[in-house]
Design an enzyme around this catalytic site. Structure first.
Site, short mmCIF file in Angstrom:
data_model
loop_
_atom_site.label_atom_id
_atom_site.label_comp_id
_atom_site.label_asym_id
_atom_site.label_seq_id
_atom_site.Cartn_x
_atom_site.Cartn_y
_atom_site.Cartn_z
N GLU A 47 0.93 -1.32 0.00
CA GLU A 47 -0.05 -0.07 0.12
C GLU A 47 0.87 1.12 0.04
O GLU A 47 1.96 1.35 0.58
CB GLU A 47 -0.89 -0.05 1.38
CG GLU A 47 -1.75 1.25 1.64
CD GLU A 47 -2.37 1.41 2.89
OE1 GLU A 47 -1.70 0.77 3.86
OE2 GLU A 47 -3.58 1.70 2.98
N ASN A 106 -7.12 5.99 -2.07
CA ASN A 106 -5.75 5.21 -1.65
C ASN A 106 -6.26 4.19 -2.75
O ASN A 106 -7.03 3.21 -2.48
CB ASN A 106 -6.04 4.68 -0.15
CG ASN A 106 -4.77 3.91 0.33
OD1 ASN A 106 -4.20 3.38 -0.51
ND2 ASN A 106 -4.65 3.74 1.67
N LYS A 122 -9.55 2.04 -2.17
CA LYS A 122 -9.73 1.39 -0.73
C LYS A 122 -11.06 1.72 -0.19
O LYS A 122 -11.35 2.89 -0.06
CB LYS A 122 -8.65 1.91 0.18
CG LYS A 122 -8.65 1.29 1.39
CD LYS A 122 -7.40 1.82 2.35
CE LYS A 122 -7.30 1.06 3.63
NZ LYS A 122 -6.09 1.71 4.48
N GLU A 141 -6.39 8.66 7.39
CA GLU A 141 -7.07 8.00 6.42
C GLU A 141 -8.38 8.78 6.01
O GLU A 141 -8.61 9.08 4.78
CB GLU A 141 -6.93 6.71 6.10
CG GLU A 141 -5.35 6.12 6.02
CD GLU A 141 -5.32 4.64 5.59
OE1 GLU A 141 -6.09 4.37 4.52
OE2 GLU A 141 -5.20 3.74 6.26
N CYS A 167 -4.78 -3.00 2.72
CA CYS A 167 -4.50 -2.98 4.21
C CYS A 167 -5.94 -3.37 5.08
O CYS A 167 -6.21 -4.37 5.26
CB CYS A 167 -4.08 -1.64 4.57
SG CYS A 167 -3.39 -1.63 6.08
N ASN A 192 0.28 -1.17 5.46
CA ASN A 192 1.10 -0.34 6.28
C ASN A 192 0.29 -0.46 7.86
O ASN A 192 -0.84 0.12 7.97
CB ASN A 192 1.14 1.10 6.02
CG ASN A 192 1.84 1.51 4.89
OD1 ASN A 192 3.24 1.91 4.72
ND2 ASN A 192 1.51 1.57 3.85
#
Ligand code: CDV
Length: 309
Positions: A47, A106, A122, A141, A167, A192
């Site tokens: 990621e 993302n 994402k 995020e 993730c 991550n």
């Protein structure tokens, strides 16, 4: 006859804030060339693989934030990755921060023959949207990305039905099942994951256990390979877990990283190993009961049953 796909996972050690895209791409190329020596057909990067994990900082300056996003793919800096992969006849999965007009995502892409054949944005964004100074580090995020708007697409590429996740998605069974219902055979995901979870520090000692637990379960319950690849080690003072691994449809890990640095793992994945699971215990057409699963899509948060008087 078996269908063998040789898959490489390119775990990355930390990427410093000061590291340039060109320097990072050089690291990715070193791992890609090593993967070629192992006859890999596909290499999976983590990621947000082009920069440090920037959601750990609260930024009010839009220009400072924008510097972490790609507005085109490939760009001048990432073009060498596309060119080398094409020359080597290798597909790759790359995670990066994407800016599309005024929207930020993302994102992960699958590139085959130098062309983007699958894009995923994402869906499960962890963390928080406002500055929370009490935390040892931020996880913004929810501030810096929009919820992905592409669903969980699966495409036929590299001789397999391939899907992508990123993730936090790996912790949610829905992620795998939506792809399982598209007959996915290989899910590639990068992560991550800070070792320390500020809202629930009691979980910190279980980070690697939970990482393996969710990916092995997702693989077995959906009869698919899962390739989970970390960016790890101490990045800008924050420890991130490793534990990159390739998991078979049996739920068994068949390759695993042992360091917290740039490290390649490789597995020869026989895609036909999916078949016995897809045709027996997880024959969805024969055994699923969607009429009993209504709450999965109609309810978001848990509501307990009414207490008896
Ligand atoms: N990058 C992530 O999505 N990290 C989350 C952390 C914040 C829990 C994860 O699920 O690993």
């Amino acid at each position: 006859m078996s269908r063998i796909l040789t898959v490489a996972g390119a775990q990355l050690g930390p990427i410093a804030k000061a590291e340039t895209r060109a320097e990072v791409v050089e690291r990715l190329l070193v791992l890609m060339k090593e993967a070629k020596r192992h006859d890999a057909d596909l290499i999976v990067y983590p990621e947000l693989a082009l920069t440090t994990f920037f959601p750990r900082w609260f930024m009010e300056d839009e220009a400072e934030l924008d510097a972490y996003y790609e507005t085109e793919m490939p760009s001048a800096e990432t073009a060498p990755l596309f060119a080398e992969a094409k020359r080597l006849g290798m597909a790759f999965v790359l995670g990066y921060a994407e800016r599309d007009g005024d929207k930020r995502f993302n994102t992960a892409i699958l590139v085959e023959n130098g062309e983007i054949v699958l894009k995923y944005r994402k869906v499960h964004l962890p963390g928080h949207a406002e500055h929370e100074p009490w935390r040892a580090f931020q996880h913004l995020e929810k501030r810096y990305f929009e919820v992905g708007n592409l669903g969980f697409p699966v495409t036929h590429a590299v001789g397999a039905n391939v899907g992508l996740a990123i993730c936090n998605d790996r912790r949610w069974p829905e992620t795998y099942r939506v792809m399982g219902l598209q007959d996915v055979e290989l899910i590639a995901l990068g992560y991550n994951t800070p070792l320390h979870n500020p809202p629930a520090p009691v979980h910190d000692a279980l980070g690697l256990h939970h990482n393996t637990l969710v990916m092995q379960s997702g693989a077995y319950q959906n009869a698919t390979f899962v390739v989970g690849i970390a960016k790890c080690g101490v990045e800008e003072g924050v420890m991130q877990i490793g534990g990159s691994q390739i998991i078979a449809p049996s739920g068994e890990t068949i390759a695993q990283a042992t360091t917290l640095e740039d490290e390649l793992i490789v597995a020869r994945c026989d895609l036909d190993l999916c078949t016995s699971y897809k045709s027996s215990v997880f024959n969805f057409a024969a055994h699923r009961r969607p009429e009993a699963y209504d709450l999965i899509t109609s309810r978001t948060g848990a509501i307990p049953p009414a207490k008896k008087a």
